[in-house]
Design a protein around this motif. Structure first.
Motif, mmCIF file in Angstrom:
data_model
loop_
_atom_site.group_PDB
_atom_site.id
_atom_site.type_symbol
_atom_site.label_atom_id
_atom_site.label_comp_id
_atom_site.label_asym_id
_atom_site.label_seq_id
_atom_site.Cartn_x
_atom_site.Cartn_y
_atom_site.Cartn_z
ATOM 1 N N GLU A 1 -0.410 2.101 0.121
ATOM 2 C CA GLU A 1 -0.368 1.293 1.239
ATOM 3 C C GLU A 1 -0.299 1.948 2.654
ATOM 4 O O GLU A 1 0.506 3.129 2.572
ATOM 5 C CB GLU A 1 0.755 0.445 1.412
ATOM 6 C CG GLU A 1 0.491 -0.568 -0.154
ATOM 7 C CD GLU A 1 1.759 -1.844 -0.060
ATOM 8 O OE1 GLU A 1 2.498 -1.594 1.144
ATOM 9 O OE2 GLU A 1 1.924 -2.448 -0.950
ATOM 10 N N GLU A 2 -0.905 1.713 3.685
ATOM 11 C CA GLU A 2 -0.832 2.537 4.959
ATOM 12 C C GLU A 2 0.390 2.108 5.500
ATOM 13 O O GLU A 2 0.500 0.802 5.986
ATOM 14 C CB GLU A 2 -2.277 2.400 5.694
ATOM 15 C CG GLU A 2 -2.320 3.216 6.711
ATOM 16 C CD GLU A 2 -3.734 3.158 7.344
ATOM 17 O OE1 GLU A 2 -3.525 3.082 8.664
ATOM 18 O OE2 GLU A 2 -4.573 2.761 6.765
ATOM 19 N N VAL A 3 1.153 2.924 5.973
ATOM 20 C CA VAL A 3 2.341 2.599 6.840
ATOM 21 C C VAL A 3 2.072 2.555 8.231
ATOM 22 O O VAL A 3 1.398 3.629 8.751
ATOM 23 C CB VAL A 3 3.426 3.660 6.393
ATOM 24 C CG1 VAL A 3 4.603 3.397 7.298
ATOM 25 C CG2 VAL A 3 3.644 3.432 4.857
ATOM 26 N N LYS A 4 2.404 1.843 9.165
ATOM 27 C CA LYS A 4 1.940 1.694 10.549
ATOM 28 C C LYS A 4 3.323 1.927 11.198
ATOM 29 O O LYS A 4 4.329 1.814 11.016
ATOM 30 C CB LYS A 4 1.334 0.464 10.975
ATOM 31 C CG LYS A 4 0.017 -0.005 10.213
ATOM 32 C CD LYS A 4 -0.565 -1.089 10.890
ATOM 33 C CE LYS A 4 -2.069 -1.538 10.142
ATOM 34 N NZ LYS A 4 -2.370 -2.722 10.612
#
Length: 113
Positions: A110-113
């Motif tokens: 998952e991409e962390v923002k």
């Protein structure tokens, strides 16, 4: 007198042959004999270690651990001696019988923002 010199020459010749040839072959036999004994002294413990390793692995493959209580069984019985749980399911779920895809944990990134 002439016969005496011939006898002494023959005796001297055979004595030199015996004193030179026999120790060479005798030492060769002695060295090879000691080498074979030393080889056996090193190989017998090595063979015993290999035998112990094979026996240990055969016993290790027969050991089952109960999922309910954690008791260890040699796999000869179908139920746990401590709590009475069924051990047949454990032997069926052995790690060697599993497919690699059943043991692998799939993780999604998952991409962390």
């Amino acid at each position: 007198m002439n016969y005496f010199l011939k006898a002494n020459k023959n005796l001297l010749t055979y004595s030199l042959i015996i004193l030179i040839v026999i120790p060479i072959f005798g030492m060769n036999f002695f060295i090879s004999f000691l080498g074979n004994i030393l080889l056996l002294l090193f190989l017998i413990p090595l063979l015993l270690i290999i035998l112990v390793f094979i026996v240990f692995n055969s016993y290790k493959s027969k050991i089952n651990t109960c999922n309910s209580c954690g008791a260890i069984s040699l796999g000869l019985s179908q139920t746990c001696m401590n709590c009475g749980a069924n051990l047949e399911n454990i032997s069926n779920n052995n790690q060697f019988n599993k497919k690699p895809s059943e043991s692998t944990i799939e993780v999604e990134a998952e991409e962390v923002k």
